[in-house]
Design a protein around this motif. Structure first.
Motif, PDB file in Angstrom:
ATOM      1  N   TYR A  90      -2.942  -3.228   5.597  1.00 36.08           N
ATOM      2  CA  TYR A  90      -4.318  -2.817   5.345  1.00 36.08           C
ATOM      3  C   TYR A  90      -5.234  -2.915   6.565  1.00 36.08           C
ATOM      4  N   ARG A 113      -3.978  10.046  -3.578  1.00 30.64           N
ATOM      5  CA  ARG A 113      -5.373  10.283  -3.187  1.00 30.64           C
ATOM      6  C   ARG A 113      -6.347   9.622  -4.139  1.00 30.64           C
ATOM      7  N   ARG A 126       0.840  -1.214   0.000  1.00 28.52           N
ATOM      8  CA  ARG A 126       0.000   0.000   0.000  1.00 28.52           C
ATOM      9  C   ARG A 126       0.873   1.261   0.000  1.00 28.52           C
ATOM     10  N   MET A 131      -7.401  -0.046   8.462  1.00 27.58           N
ATOM     11  CA  MET A 131      -7.256   1.204   7.720  1.00 27.58           C
ATOM     12  C   MET A 131      -8.324   1.290   6.631  1.00 27.58           C
ATOM     13  N   PRO A 132      -9.060   2.380   6.567  1.00 31.42           N
ATOM     14  CA  PRO A 132     -10.052   2.530   5.494  1.00 31.42           C
ATOM     15  C   PRO A 132      -9.388   2.424   4.126  1.00 31.42           C
ATOM     16  N   ASP A 155      -8.482   5.547   2.076  1.00 35.88           N
ATOM     17  CA  ASP A 155      -7.521   6.541   2.554  1.00 35.88           C
ATOM     18  C   ASP A 155      -6.346   6.675   1.587  1.00 35.88           C
ATOM     19  N   PRO A 156      -5.663   7.827   1.580  1.00 33.48           N
ATOM     20  CA  PRO A 156      -4.505   8.011   0.683  1.00 33.48           C
ATOM     21  C   PRO A 156      -3.417   6.981   0.943  1.00 33.48           C
TER      22      PRO A 156
END
Length: 228
Positions: A149, A123, A95, A152-153, A156-157
């Protein structure tokens, strides 16, 4: 980038699970990011019909591979303000966006321009992954337990950072595109640790020219056509 995508997709001994974008991808990212910001982050702009979503699904460009089938995406980035090319590698499993810049640290203005572009990629990509239902389609990663991950949403960036200690172009040279292609080839061949002494601009020009000539001649000799 087209030839490297073909290598990644059809190459006989390549297990790196990589694809690349084309030079126009960053323009679509910047365009939609700026419209999204201007319109108070309107989620309706993040459409599955947008060009960025098409790249992610494996459409839009020749020899593309759906991002659900790869672990790394090489994103070619051009800074029109600086007339400069650099590479951003999206490591999906981590990520993270890794910046490969042959002018790394070349003054505050340059750094700010590069960072601004990378932030827009950071973004937009997660939002379009969500729009494409990417996380449901990708079955080989457990998003709930994976260390990068979990908790974590997914919208999200992305995190990002410079890939340090990579070869740098000579001052006042115009070799940024050459170095960007070389960095991309390393990644496509499964090697993301590029030696500081591993690149020579003159040799790269000769090598890339010879490879493209040989490839073109081979196609001519067997009367082949692209995407045959």
């Amino acid at each position: 980038m087209y030839y490297l995508r073909k290598f990644c997709k059809y190459g006989p001994d390549n297990s790196a699970r990589v694809t690349t974008t084309d030079p126009f991808f960053i323009s679509w990212v910047v365009q939609i990011h700026d419209a999204w910001e201007t319109n108070d982050k309107d989620e309706n702009l993040i459409s599955i019909h947008h060009e960025v979503a098409q790249y992610i699904r494996g459409d839009r460009i020749l020899a593309n591979t759906p991002w659900v089938d790869v672990d790394h995406v090489c994103i070619l980035v051009n800074s029109s303000a600086k007339f400069h090319w650099f590479l951003v590698v999206f490591s999906i499993r981590k990520r993270c966006l890794y910046i490969y810049d042959s002018l790394n640290g070349y003054g505050v203005k340059h750094t700010n321009v590069v960072t601004s572009l990378v932030q827009k990629i950071s973004r937009m990509i997660p939002l379009f992954l969500v729009a494409n239902d990417y996380y449901a389609l990708r079955k080989d990663i457990d998003w709930n337990t994976d260390v990068h991950y979990a908790g974590m949403p997914v919208g999200d960036p992305l995190v990002y950072g410079n890939h340090e200690n990579i070869p740098q172009q000579r001052n006042n040279s115009t070799d940024c595109g050459l170095y960007t292609c070389a960095f991309d080839e390393y990644v496509c061949r499964g090697d993301r640790n590029i030696s500081m002494s591993g690149l020579n601009a003159k040799n790269l020009w000769l090598r890339f020219g010879a490879l493209l000539w040989k490839y073109g001649k081979m196609k001519f000799d067997i009367e082949s056509v692209s995407e045959d």
